[in-house]
Write a protein that holds these residues in place. Structure first.
Motif, PDB file in Angstrom:
ATOM      1  N   ASP A 141     -73.286  17.544  27.199  1.00 51.65           N
ATOM      2  CA  ASP A 141     -71.874  18.154  26.804  1.00 51.65           C
ATOM      3  C   ASP A 141     -71.013  16.825  26.603  1.00 51.65           C
ATOM      4  OD1 ASP A 141     -72.617  20.606  27.743  1.00 51.65           O
ATOM      5  OD2 ASP A 141     -72.024  20.462  29.785  1.00 51.65           O
ATOM      6  N   GLY A 142     -71.007  15.803  27.024  1.00 51.10           N
ATOM      7  CA  GLY A 142     -70.037  14.822  26.487  1.00 51.10           C
ATOM      8  C   GLY A 142     -70.644  13.927  25.385  1.00 51.10           C
ATOM      9  N   ARG A 144     -71.597  12.186  21.998  1.00 52.31           N
ATOM     10  CA  ARG A 144     -70.828  12.006  20.577  1.00 52.31           C
ATOM     11  C   ARG A 144     -71.476  12.962  19.667  1.00 52.31           C
ATOM     12  NH1 ARG A 144     -69.635   5.100  20.042  1.00 52.31           N
ATOM     13  NH2 ARG A 144     -69.190   5.132  22.454  1.00 52.31           N
TER      14      ARG A 144
END
Length: 276
Positions: A141-142, A144
């Motif tokens: 989800d986080g 890049r």
């Protein structure tokens, strides 16, 4: 199927319990390692994503020593997750020679790109690390990679590493040329390999050179009061080395030595397996 790295971190895991019961005498090796490694020579800025950076320098070190680097893991990551970077990732692997026109998978020969600038190499290795996270990380989800649009190209993928990360990778590569490469035995080198036991417990090693298994560690070490950082060798890291050696059930690789290269310390430590 679980992975060796996860099992050795869980003190209640049957793998960790067996290793620590069977091989209890680790303190002498730890003490010798800490003394010899000294303090960290290269420390990252706060703008550097430590986890991805460690995987990225692993890729670059493999590219330095191996003329046939496998790209199975980044390709598996792209196939495993529904992410908008698929086009960019496949373009990168194709440009590196890891995919042919028919989608066949080949090993990458880094010597084909010997003339490329350091920044290109740093960005390529960072991108490969991001793609492997699609395979290894429980969630992306986080990542890049989620910044990329479906029509993103390889250049957009390579732009995801920031300038601090590029400079840090180049510095670690330079240190490895000075301290890792001279320590390796001359002859064939194999990287990113799996063992016979990897079908029972997922595990892939960084490098094997003529019976020496080398694991790369990019840890910054423990902070000291004077602002420096001291090397440490956790029991989990020793268990990982032992696990690799023992998972070569039929002695296919003829392992006789295990080693750690502490990337930020420029320190290469090797032990005969019988001693460990």
């Amino acid at each position: 199927m679980s992975a060796l790295t996860y099992e050795v971190k869980d003190p209640k895991s049957p793998v960790a319990v067996w290793l620590r019961t069977t091989f209890p005498n680790h303190k002498e090796i730890q003490a010798g390692y800490r003394m010899a490694a000294g303090t960290a020579r290269i420390l990252p800025s706060l703008a550097v994503a430590a986890g991805t950076q460690g995987a990225a320098i692993d890729w670059w070190l493999r590219m330095l020593v191996d003329s046939a680097v496998p790209i199975d893991l980044p390709l598996t990551g792209l196939r495993l997750r529904r992410v908008p970077c698929v086009r960019a990732g496949l373009e990168l692997l194709h440009d590196l020679g890891g995919l042919d026109g028919d989608g066949g998978v080949r090993r990458v020969d880094p010597t084909r790109f010997a003339g490329r600038p350091d920044e290109w190499w740093a960005r390529v290795c960072y991108a490969l690390a991001l793609l492997v996270e699609l395979y290894r990380a429980p969630s992306v989800d986080g990542s890049r990679l989620t910044r990329l649009a479906p029509d993103a190209r390889c250049a957009d993928l390579l732009a995801l590493a920031n300038d601090d990360e590029v400079a840090d990778l180049i510095a670690m590569r330079d240190l490895a040329r000075e301290h890792l490469l001279p320590a390796l035995s001359p002859g064939p080198v194999t990287t990113g390999l799996t063992f016979e036991g990897s079908t029972d417990l997922a595990a892939d090693a960084d490098l094997i050179a003529r019976g020496v298994l080398v694991d790369f560690k990019a840890s910054q070490g423990r902070p000291r009061a004077d602002g420096t950082r001291a090397a440490g060798l956790a029991r989990t890291k020793l268990d990982q080395l032992l696990g690799y050696a023992l998972m070569d059930y039929s002695d296919v690789f003829g392992l006789h030595t295990v080693a750690i290269y502490a990337i930020r310390f420029g320190h290469y430590a090797a032990w005969p397996i019988t001693e460990v």
